[in-house]
Design an enzyme around this catalytic site. Structure first.
Site, short mmCIF file in Angstrom:
data_model
loop_
_atom_site.label_atom_id
_atom_site.label_comp_id
_atom_site.label_asym_id
_atom_site.label_seq_id
_atom_site.Cartn_x
_atom_site.Cartn_y
_atom_site.Cartn_z
N HIS A 82 71.97 10.21 52.79
CA HIS A 82 72.27 10.85 51.52
C HIS A 82 73.00 9.87 50.62
O HIS A 82 73.90 9.17 51.05
CB HIS A 82 73.16 12.08 51.73
CG HIS A 82 73.55 12.74 50.44
ND1 HIS A 82 72.71 13.59 49.76
CD2 HIS A 82 74.67 12.64 49.69
CE1 HIS A 82 73.30 13.99 48.65
NE2 HIS A 82 74.49 13.44 48.59
N ASP A 161 76.39 27.55 48.73
CA ASP A 161 76.73 26.34 47.99
C ASP A 161 76.17 26.38 46.58
O ASP A 161 76.83 25.99 45.62
CB ASP A 161 76.20 25.09 48.72
CG ASP A 161 76.36 23.85 47.87
OD1 ASP A 161 77.52 23.48 47.59
OD2 ASP A 161 75.35 23.27 47.43
N ARG A 168 81.91 26.41 40.23
CA ARG A 168 82.87 25.29 40.08
C ARG A 168 82.61 24.52 38.80
O ARG A 168 83.53 24.06 38.14
CB ARG A 168 82.75 24.35 41.29
CG ARG A 168 83.34 24.94 42.58
CD ARG A 168 82.89 24.18 43.80
NE ARG A 168 83.14 22.75 43.70
CZ ARG A 168 82.37 21.80 44.24
NH1 ARG A 168 81.30 22.12 44.94
NH2 ARG A 168 82.69 20.54 44.10
N SER A 183 80.17 20.74 50.31
CA SER A 183 78.94 21.04 49.58
C SER A 183 77.82 20.10 50.01
O SER A 183 76.71 20.53 50.37
CB SER A 183 79.22 20.92 48.08
OG SER A 183 78.04 20.90 47.32
N LYS A 187 74.37 20.90 52.91
CA LYS A 187 72.94 20.76 52.60
C LYS A 187 72.23 19.86 53.60
O LYS A 187 71.10 20.11 54.00
CB LYS A 187 72.77 20.24 51.16
CG LYS A 187 73.04 21.35 50.14
CD LYS A 187 73.04 20.86 48.71
CE LYS A 187 74.37 20.30 48.30
NZ LYS A 187 74.71 20.38 46.89
N1 URA Z 1 77.14 17.02 44.72
C1 URA Z 1 77.04 18.14 45.46
O1 URA Z 1 76.00 18.40 46.05
N2 URA Z 1 78.09 18.96 45.54
C2 URA Z 1 79.25 18.73 44.90
O2 URA Z 1 80.15 19.50 45.02
C3 URA Z 1 79.34 17.55 44.12
C4 URA Z 1 78.27 16.72 44.05
#
Ligand code: URA
Ligand code: CA
Length: 433
Positions: A82, A161, A168, A183, A187
Site C-alpha cells: 500500500h 471506514d 472525519r 483506516s 482496508k
Molecule cells: N487514507 C485513508 O484511507 N484513510 C485515512 O484516514 C487517511 C488517508
C-alpha cells in the site's frame, strides 16, 4: 452501553475496551449511533489518542463491519503493498510483475479513485483489451496459475471506514494518526492480505508532508499489522518531487515497462527494489532482505520480470504486443517541450503542483464521474540535482489540447533553477516495528 459514556471516557483520556470499540463500530455502521456522537468521539480521539490495543481493536472492528475477501484458495503467503499516495507513483505497475516473477502470489484488488492520474486499473486499461471485470473464481485461478491478477474493488468492504472517513472529512478529524492508521490497515486486511508492505510518502506531494508525521504513521500501521497477526513493514520515501519521470496513465505504463528491464528512472527502480525485497522476504521467498534484492535484480536483468508482465496482461485479455511495442499504447496528439529560462541546477520540482498540471491536461479525475485521457501527462527531463542549460527541455508535455498556457505557467512556477541544489534522500527509513 451508552455512547455518551464512551465519549466522556475517551474525552477524559481513558482507554476503551475491545467490547466498547466493537459496540461503537457496529452501532455506527448500522445507523444506531448518530453522526454527531461519532464526530464527538473522533474529536476526543484526536486529542486523547489511542493505545496500541485500541488501534488494533478499531482496525479489526472496521474489518468485520463488512465483507472480507478470502484468499485462502491461493497457495502461498499473500503480500499486499500500500502506498499513501503520491505523484507519478508507478510502483504498483512495476512491483506486481516483479515479485510475481519470483513466485510471490500477487492478488491485487485495486481502484480507480480520484487524483492527479488514474489509479492502477486506469493505467492498466491503457493496454488494449485489458480488463479487471473478472469474477472471484477467475481471479483466484489466475493467481494460482500465473501468480498475478488484479480485480476491481467490489463488494461491501469496510463500510464502517467509508462512513467514518467521510465524517472525519467534514469534522476536522482526518489528521489523527490512530484514525488514519486504522483506516488504511482495515482496508488492506479486509482485502485478504497475510502480510503488508507500506510505502509511506513524505514531502510536498504526500499526504504526510512532514517526515516526523510520516514516521509516526508508519510505526502506527506496522504495529497494528503485527498486533493483529499480519507481518507488516514500511518504507518512508520521498515525495517532495514526483517519482520517476512520467506522470500520466499510458506514460507510466511505458515507464513501468522500462523499469522492469532495469532501464527505468533510477529512483523508481531503487524504491521498487526496496519495497519488492520486503514483499519477497515476507512471502518467505528469500532468506534476507539483501538476498531478496539480489533475486529481484536478477529477474529484471534476465527478462523474467518483463515476461511476467506480458503473461499478466494476456491473462486479463490485454494485448501483450503493446508491452513489446509501447508505441502502441495511447499516444497524445502533441508533444510540447518546456525550455528552461535559465542555466543552473534544478533545485525544486514541487510534486503536488506537477500532479495538478497533469490533471489539467486530463490525466486524472476531479470528480468520480470525470473521464480521463489515458494518453496525456508529463515526462520530466530533469530531476532535482540535475544541471540544466538555458533552452534545454525541463519537461515534455503530452497533450491533446492545443491551448496549454496554464499548464506551462504552472510548470515554470514549480520547477526552480538555482546555483546549487540539495538532493533529498529517496528513502528516509525502513520501519519494521
Ligand atoms: N487514507 C485513508 O484511507 N484513510 C485515512 O484516514 C487517511 C488517508
Ligand atoms: Ca512516475
Amino acid at each position: 452501553m451508552r455512547m455518551v459514556d464512551l465519549i466522556e471516557k475517551k474525552r477524559n483520556g481513558k482507554t476503551l475496551t475491545t467490547e466498547e470499540i466493537n459496540y461503537v463500530v457496529t452501532e455506527y455502521t448500522n445507523g444506531d449511533i448518530p453522526d454527531y456522537q461519532m464526530s464527538a468521539l473522533a474529536m476526543a480521539i484526536y486529542f486523547q489518542n489511542m493505545t496500541e490495543q485500541e488501534r488494533a481493536d478499531l482496525t479489526m472492528a472496521m474489518v468485520h463491519s463488512g465483507d472480507t475477501i478470502d484468499l485462502s484458495p491461493i497457495e502461498g503467503i499473500k503480500v499486499d503493498k500500500h502506498s499513501t499516495g503520491g505523484v507519478g507513483d508507478t510502483t504498483t505497475l512495476v512491483l506486481a510483475p516483479l515479485v510475481a516473477a519470483l513466485d510471490v502470489p500477487v492478488a491485487k484488488m485495486s481502484g480507480r479513485g480520484l487524483g492527479h492520474t488514474g489509479g492502477t486499473i486506469d493505467k492498466l486499461e491503457s493496454i488494449e483489451g485489458f480488463h479487471v471485470e473478472i469474477d472471484n473464481e477467475q481471479f483466484i485461478d489466475l493467481v494460482n496459475r500465473d501468480k498475478i491478477a488484479v480485480i476491481g474493488q467490489s463488494g461491501n468492504l469496510t463500510p464502517a471506514d467509508k462512513k467514518l472517513y467521510a465524517l472525519r472529512d467534514v469534522t476536522a478529524t482526518v489528521d489523527s494518526i490512530p484514525l488514519i492508521a486504522s483506516s488504511i490497515m482495515s482496508k488492506k486486511i479486509a482485502a485478504g492480505a497475510d502480510a503488508i508492505v507500506l510505502d509511506v510518502k513524505t514531502g510536498a506531494g504526500a499526504f504526510m508532508k512532514k517526515l516526523d508525521d510520516a514516521e509516526e504513521l508508519a510505526h502506527a500501521m506496522v504495529r497494528i499489522g503485527n498486533n493483529v497477526g499480519r507481518k507488516t513493514m514500511a518504507v518512508i520515501s520521498d515525495m517532495s518531487q514526483p517519482l520517476g519521470f512520467a506522470i500520466g496513465n499510458s506514460l507510466e505504463v511505458k515507464e513501468a515497462i522500462d523499469t522492469l528491464q532495469g532501464k527505468g528512472p533510477k529512483d523508481l527502480e531503487e524504491l521498487c527494489l526496496v519495497l519488492g525485497s520486503q514483499m519477497v522476504y515476507l512471502a518467505g521467498k528469500a532468506d534476507s532482505l539483501e538476498d531478496a534484492k539480489e533475486k529481484l535484480k536478477e529477474v529484471m536483468m534476465n527478462g523474467k520480470a518483463l515476461e511476467k508482465f506480458k503473461v499478466f496482461v494476456a491473462g486479463q485479455g490485454g494485448n501483450p504486443d503493446s508491452i513489446e511495442h509501447p508505441e502502441k499504447l495511447p499516444q497524445a496528439t502533441y508533444q510540447i517541450e518546456v525550455p528552461a529560462k535559465a542555466s543552473g541546477v534544478v533545485s525544486e520540482i514541487v510534486a503536488d503542483a506537477l500532479g495538478t498540471a497533469a490533471m489539467l491536461l486530463g490525466a486524472g479525475r476531479a470528480t468520480k464521474d470525470s473521464v480521463i485521457d489515458l494518453a496525456v501527462g508529463l515526462v520530466l527531463k530533469k530531476k532535482v540535482g540535475d544541471s540544466v542549460q538555458i533552452g534545454e527541455s525541463l519537461v515534455t508535455i503530452h497533450t491533446n489540447k492545443e491551448n496549454i498556457q496554464n499548464v506551462m505557467d504552472m510548470i515554470y512556477e514549480n520547477i526552480k533553477i538555482s546555483e546549487t541544489a540539495e538532493v533529498p534522500p529517496l528513502i528516509y527509513k525502513v520501519i519494521t516495528d
